[in-house]
Scaffold this motif. Structure first.
Motif, PDB file in Angstrom:
ATOM      1  N   ALA A  41       0.833  -1.196   0.000  1.00 14.99           N
ATOM      2  CA  ALA A  41       0.000   0.000   0.000  1.00 14.99           C
ATOM      3  C   ALA A  41       0.872   1.252   0.000  1.00 14.99           C
ATOM      4  N   ASN A  42       0.476   2.269  -0.769  1.00 17.63           N
ATOM      5  CA  ASN A  42       1.177   3.557  -0.759  1.00 17.63           C
ATOM      6  C   ASN A  42       0.700   4.387   0.437  1.00 17.63           C
ATOM      7  N   ASP A  43       1.081   5.661   0.453  1.00 14.93           N
ATOM      8  CA  ASP A  43       0.751   6.505   1.602  1.00 14.93           C
ATOM      9  C   ASP A  43      -0.400   7.466   1.302  1.00 14.93           C
ATOM     10  N   LYS A  44      -1.257   7.117   0.359  1.00 14.75           N
ATOM     11  CA  LYS A  44      -2.426   7.937   0.043  1.00 14.75           C
ATOM     12  C   LYS A  44      -3.684   7.134   0.352  1.00 14.75           C
ATOM     13  N   PRO A  45      -4.614   7.734   1.122  1.00 13.19           N
ATOM     14  CA  PRO A  45      -5.841   7.002   1.430  1.00 13.19           C
ATOM     15  C   PRO A  45      -6.743   6.907   0.201  1.00 13.19           C
ATOM     16  N   GLY A  46      -7.398   5.793   0.046  1.00 14.09           N
ATOM     17  CA  GLY A  46      -8.306   5.606  -1.076  1.00 14.09           C
ATOM     18  C   GLY A  46      -8.622   4.139  -1.266  1.00 14.09           C
ATOM     19  N   THR A  47      -9.389   3.838  -2.295  1.00 16.01           N
ATOM     20  CA  THR A  47      -9.783   2.459  -2.588  1.00 16.01           C
ATOM     21  C   THR A  47      -9.272   2.064  -3.961  1.00 16.01           C
ATOM     22  N   VAL A  48      -8.621   0.941  -4.032  1.00 19.97           N
ATOM     23  CA  VAL A  48      -8.066   0.437  -5.286  1.00 19.97           C
ATOM     24  C   VAL A  48      -8.806  -0.840  -5.681  1.00 19.97           C
ATOM     25  N   THR A  49      -9.094  -0.960  -6.966  1.00 19.13           N
ATOM     26  CA  THR A  49      -9.691  -2.185  -7.507  1.00 19.13           C
ATOM     27  C   THR A  49      -8.606  -2.993  -8.203  1.00 19.13           C
ATOM     28  N   ILE A  50      -8.398  -4.208  -7.753  1.00 20.85           N
ATOM     29  CA  ILE A  50      -7.374  -5.099  -8.333  1.00 20.85           C
ATOM     30  C   ILE A  50      -8.090  -6.197  -9.108  1.00 20.85           C
ATOM     31  N   THR A  51      -7.719  -6.338 -10.384  1.00 20.08           N
ATOM     32  CA  THR A  51      -8.380  -7.286 -11.280  1.00 20.08           C
ATOM     33  C   THR A  51      -7.406  -8.380 -11.693  1.00 20.08           C
ATOM     34  N   ALA A  52      -7.858  -9.624 -11.611  1.00 21.34           N
ATOM     35  CA  ALA A  52      -7.086 -10.778 -12.092  1.00 21.34           C
ATOM     36  C   ALA A  52      -7.739 -11.268 -13.378  1.00 21.34           C
ATOM     37  N   THR A  53      -6.941 -11.352 -14.456  1.00 17.89           N
ATOM     38  CA  THR A  53      -7.468 -11.750 -15.764  1.00 17.89           C
ATOM     39  C   THR A  53      -6.816 -13.049 -16.211  1.00 17.89           C
ATOM     40  N   TYR A  54      -7.645 -14.034 -16.504  1.00 17.74           N
ATOM     41  CA  TYR A  54      -7.200 -15.355 -16.963  1.00 17.74           C
ATOM     42  C   TYR A  54      -7.231 -15.399 -18.490  1.00 17.74           C
ATOM     43  N   LYS A  55      -6.153 -15.930 -19.112  1.00 18.32           N
ATOM     44  CA  LYS A  55      -6.118 -16.152 -20.559  1.00 18.32           C
ATOM     45  C   LYS A  55      -5.435 -17.476 -20.832  1.00 18.32           C
ATOM     46  N   ASP A  56      -5.891 -18.176 -21.895  1.00 16.29           N
ATOM     47  CA  ASP A  56      -5.217 -19.402 -22.301  1.00 16.29           C
ATOM     48  C   ASP A  56      -5.093 -19.446 -23.815  1.00 16.29           C
ATOM     49  N   THR A  57      -4.409 -20.464 -24.300  1.00 11.66           N
ATOM     50  CA  THR A  57      -4.125 -20.580 -25.733  1.00 11.66           C
ATOM     51  C   THR A  57      -5.353 -20.943 -26.557  1.00 11.66           C
ATOM     52  N   GLU A  58      -6.444 -21.344 -25.893  1.00  7.27           N
ATOM     53  CA  GLU A  58      -7.674 -21.690 -26.608  1.00  7.27           C
ATOM     54  C   GLU A  58      -8.589 -20.487 -26.793  1.00  7.27           C
ATOM     55  N   GLY A  59      -8.120 -19.302 -26.367  1.00  8.81           N
ATOM     56  CA  GLY A  59      -8.891 -18.087 -26.568  1.00  8.81           C
ATOM     57  C   GLY A  59      -9.823 -17.736 -25.429  1.00  8.81           C
ATOM     58  N   ASN A  60      -9.804 -18.520 -24.342  1.00  6.66           N
ATOM     59  CA  ASN A  60     -10.648 -18.200 -23.189  1.00  6.66           C
ATOM     60  C   ASN A  60     -10.072 -17.010 -22.427  1.00  6.66           C
ATOM     61  N   GLU A  61     -10.933 -16.117 -21.974  1.00  3.78           N
ATOM     62  CA  GLU A  61     -10.514 -14.972 -21.169  1.00  3.78           C
ATOM     63  C   GLU A  61     -11.592 -14.690 -20.123  1.00  3.78           C
ATOM     64  N   LYS A  62     -11.182 -14.717 -18.845  1.00  5.62           N
ATOM     65  CA  LYS A  62     -12.096 -14.490 -17.730  1.00  5.62           C
ATOM     66  C   LYS A  62     -11.432 -13.523 -16.751  1.00  5.62           C
ATOM     67  N   SER A  63     -12.261 -12.687 -16.085  1.00  3.91           N
ATOM     68  CA  SER A  63     -11.721 -11.720 -15.130  1.00  3.91           C
ATOM     69  C   SER A  63     -12.572 -11.695 -13.867  1.00  3.91           C
ATOM     70  N   ALA A  64     -11.913 -11.320 -12.760  1.00  4.73           N
ATOM     71  CA  ALA A  64     -12.603 -11.102 -11.484  1.00  4.73           C
ATOM     72  C   ALA A  64     -11.826 -10.030 -10.723  1.00  4.73           C
ATOM     73  N   SER A  65     -12.527  -9.278  -9.850  1.00  2.00           N
ATOM     74  CA  SER A  65     -11.895  -8.144  -9.170  1.00  2.00           C
ATOM     75  C   SER A  65     -12.192  -8.161  -7.681  1.00  2.00           C
ATOM     76  N   VAL A  66     -11.331  -7.439  -6.924  1.00  4.80           N
ATOM     77  CA  VAL A  66     -11.530  -7.245  -5.502  1.00  4.80           C
ATOM     78  C   VAL A  66     -11.126  -5.816  -5.163  1.00  4.80           C
ATOM     79  N   LYS A  67     -11.828  -5.179  -4.210  1.00  3.11           N
ATOM     80  CA  LYS A  67     -11.514  -3.816  -3.800  1.00  3.11           C
ATOM     81  C   LYS A  67     -10.800  -3.830  -2.451  1.00  3.11           C
ATOM     82  N   VAL A  68      -9.750  -2.995  -2.341  1.00  2.00           N
ATOM     83  CA  VAL A  68      -8.979  -2.881  -1.106  1.00  2.00           C
ATOM     84  C   VAL A  68      -8.900  -1.402  -0.737  1.00  2.00           C
TER      85      VAL A  68
END
Length: 669
Positions: free
Chosen positions: A418-445
């Motif tokens: 965490a940096n030294d500035k107050p606030g809310t950050v959204t972190i996104t995890a994105t899944y990709k594979d060689t078959e062209g599938n792409e999925k994402s999900a996020s969490v807020k901190v």
């Protein structure tokens, strides 16, 4: 002609015919490099010649004469080694059987050579030929390798020597012996302007045998098996005369595209559970039961063969049929072929689509604290990757290091600070594979300012630096950060990628600095005073008060506080002669000892996470440092210089020091 032409005939200039031009170029019929076609002329039919009678053909009955040769086994000529002209050196084969190296030499040329050309038919397995020296023209085309060489490239006055070294690249190792032969039309130009052409005078077409691969090739997976008795529908019994059955079997083993299946490549056979070579298989089918390679199988009749032979198939689309033939009459005993194939596999259920979820170790984090984001993937495909991104351009949180690979549980983790500035950050995890599938999900901190502590007897103070830290202190370690907006930009960390996170992490917290804005100098050594200063900074003890009794640590020295506090805590004790040696380079074992003692005082967990390594040079580790070195090694804090050596008396580097301190005191948070 002895008779008039009853039908029109063609005559053609054969391959190997060539023209030499006045500028020393060669044009050969059939050579792809000069596109000289083979001319043909038609000789007309004599109009007065009688019309030939039509020939009536009949289909012969199938008979087995002798054991058939394998259709894909190349014929090998008797060895030929010319005493004048071209000769081959002995070939060498790589361990995997996919590279063959052989020299093309010349011998018996008294005046030496000035130019020439050789042509070689290459086996079907050869996909590429590299030559040293490389030719200026020619190459591999249509299964023929051409190598022209000219004055200035290999000109020599020696009577023998090497023209070129060829390296053959194979798509598969040689299953059988093969050979290379210098083709007719190859020639040498001598320094006295004579031409030595292969096939003329005493210039022979030399050859060399390329041996079959003797290594171990992987065995294909067996898709299923078919018994021969299911393809031969009549009962057969015979009493072989002199070990040769009155019957023989003609097998028809086909791939799905109608091509003939190949032994070892597409299928193998077994007799009562014993795997057969192709030669053994042929002998049994032809009823040669007394042949040396099958006589120990105990086969006495063709009935034994029919009942005991089975096919192991490497492809589920292979079909097997067979004809049982009477050797004396040529009659087929079982009428039409009875084709057998594997039962088609049931279609598998459509694989589930991949999915991803994500969570954080904490959804509320204080300034400068680390937290972990874990992405969990279900039904991940091979080679899949997960990337982590934020929506704030690293305003509130910065990723630290490299996310882990997807493990057996489908989890991958990323560490953030965490940096030294107050606030809310959204972190996104994105899944990709060689078959062209792409999925994402996020969490807020949410990032917030740390709460302050006032007073207390736990060894810390508010508003200023901590007092001297007493043994047994159990408070959380806080780390100084004089400029929390500072982001390191060192440009010389590529050689120490394993320490990049540690170096940047300490620099961001003001615990360590570079030579300048862009230079850290990671492979330089570090002094005892410098290491002590960073170590005390890691436990927030730089402003504590202590007294030094070391004769070489003056009270005006920049490192006085760090060394005096470390001495008072029992972390350092000097050389025993009253000196600390602040400007001496610190050894790896002393770095381990100082770190170990500090961790013990701060109640840092040093639980084992690795198996103990018995270093080959462990006897060189001083007794006073041995426990420290082995404890940190098992805790995953320190490694050897190699897999088998620790090098206790070697000097530690700036990168190693940063890594050890960060992993012990900062990363643990």
């Amino acid at each position: 002609m002895s008779d008039a032409l009853a039908t029109a005939k063609n005559i053609t200039i054969e391959e190997g015919s060539y023209l030499e031009t006045n500028d020393n170029s060669t044009y050969e019929v059939g050579d792809d490099t000069n596109s000289l076609a083979a001319p043909t002329v038609e000789l007309p039919q004599d109009p007065n010649a009688p019309t030939p009678k039509p020939v009536t053909t009949t289909t012969p009955k199938p008979v087995a004469t002798a054991k058939p040769a394998a259709t894909d086994k190349p014929a090998i000529d008797d060895p030929v080694k010319s005493t004048k002209g071209f000769v081959f050196g002995e070939p060498t084969v790589s361990e995997d059987g996919l590279k063959v190296t052989v020299d093309v030499n010349y011998v018996g040329v008294e005046s030496g050579i000035s130019s020439g050309r050789f042509k070689i038919d290459m086996p079907a397995e050869v996909t590429e030929v590299a030559a040293n020296p490389a030719p200026q023209a020619g190459g591999l085309s249509g299964g023929v390798y051409t190598y022209p060489f000219a004055l200035g490239q290999t000109a020599t006055s020696e009577t023998s020597g090497t023209i070129a070294t060829l390296t053959l690249t194979l798509k598969t190792p040689f299953k059988y012996d093969n050979q290379l032969t210098i083709k007719t039309g190859s020639y040498l130009e001598t320094n006295n302007n004579a031409t030595l052409e292969v096939g003329s005078d005493d210039v022979l077409a030399s050859n060399v045998v390329l041996p079959a691969f003797g290594g171990t090739e992987p065995t294909p997976d067996v898709k299923g098996s078919i018994e021969l008795k299911k393809a031969v529908t009549v009962k057969v019994s015979d009493t072989p005369a002199e070990g040769v059955s009155q019957y023989f079997i003609i097998p028809v083993v086909k791939n799905a595209d109608g091509s003939n299946a190949k032994y070892e490549d597409d299928f193998v056979t077994n007799y009562n559970g014993t795997k057969l070579t192709e030669d053994q298989y042929d002998n049994l089918l032809n009823g040669y039961f007394t042949a040396d390679n099958v006589k120990d199988l105990g086969v006495t009749s063709m009935e034994d063969v029919v009942n005991g032979l089975s096919y192991s198939l490497y492809n589920s689309n292979i079909t097997v049929a067979a004809q049982l033939v009477n050797r004396a009459t040529g009659e087929i005993q079982n009428g039409n072929d009875t084709e057998q194939s594997l039962t088609p596999a049931k279609p598998t259920a459509k694989p589930s689509e991949p999915s991803i979820s994500v969570k954080a170790s904490s959804t509320t984090v204080e300034f400068d604290k680390k937290f972990t984001v874990t992405a969990t993937v279900k039904n991940a495909k091979d080679g899949a990757k997960v990337a982590f991104t934020t929506n704030d351009d690293e305003k509130y949180a910065v990723i630290f290091g490299t996310p882990t690979e997807i493990n057996s549980k489908g989890e991958t983790k990323a560490t953030y600070v965490a940096n030294d500035k107050p606030g809310t950050v959204t972190i996104t995890a994105t899944y990709k594979d060689t078959e062209g599938n792409e999925k994402s999900a996020s969490v807020k901190v949410t990032v917030k300012k740390a709460s302050t502590t006032t007073g207390g007897n736990d060894g810390t103070t508010s508003g200023g630096g901590p007092s001297i830290i007493a043994p047994g202190h159990t408070g959380a370690v806080t780390t100084p950060n004089t400029n929390t907006n500072y982001k390191p930009d060192f440009q010389d960390l590529d050689s120490v990628e394993w320490a990049r996170t540690a170096i940047n992490g300490l620099a961001m917290r003001g615990m360590i600095s570079g030579r300048d804005q862009y230079t850290f100098d990671p492979n330089a050594n570090i002094t005892r005073a410098e290491y002590c200063q960073i170590l005390m900074g890691a436990i927030n003890a730089l402003n504590a008060k202590g007294e030094s009794t070391f004769a070489d640590v003056p009270s005006t020295a920049w490192y006085y506080n760090a060394v005096s506090v470390a001495s008072q805590l029992g972390i350092v004790s000097g050389y025993g002669d009253g000196n600390f040696g602040p400007n001496d380079l610190i050894t790896r074992q002393d770095m381990a000892l100082m770190t170990y003692k500090t961790a013990k005082i701060m109640n840092k967990s040093l639980e084992p996470v690795n198996a103990e390594i018995t270093f080959e040079d462990s006897h060189e580790i001083s007794d006073y440092a041995f426990e420290a070195v082995m404890t940190l090694q098992k805790a995953g804090i320190i490694n050897g210089m190699t897999d088998t050596t620790f090098e206790p008396h070697s000097n530690a580097t700036r990168a190693q020091s940063a890594k050890v301190i960060f992993d012990t005191f900062v990363d643990a948070q």
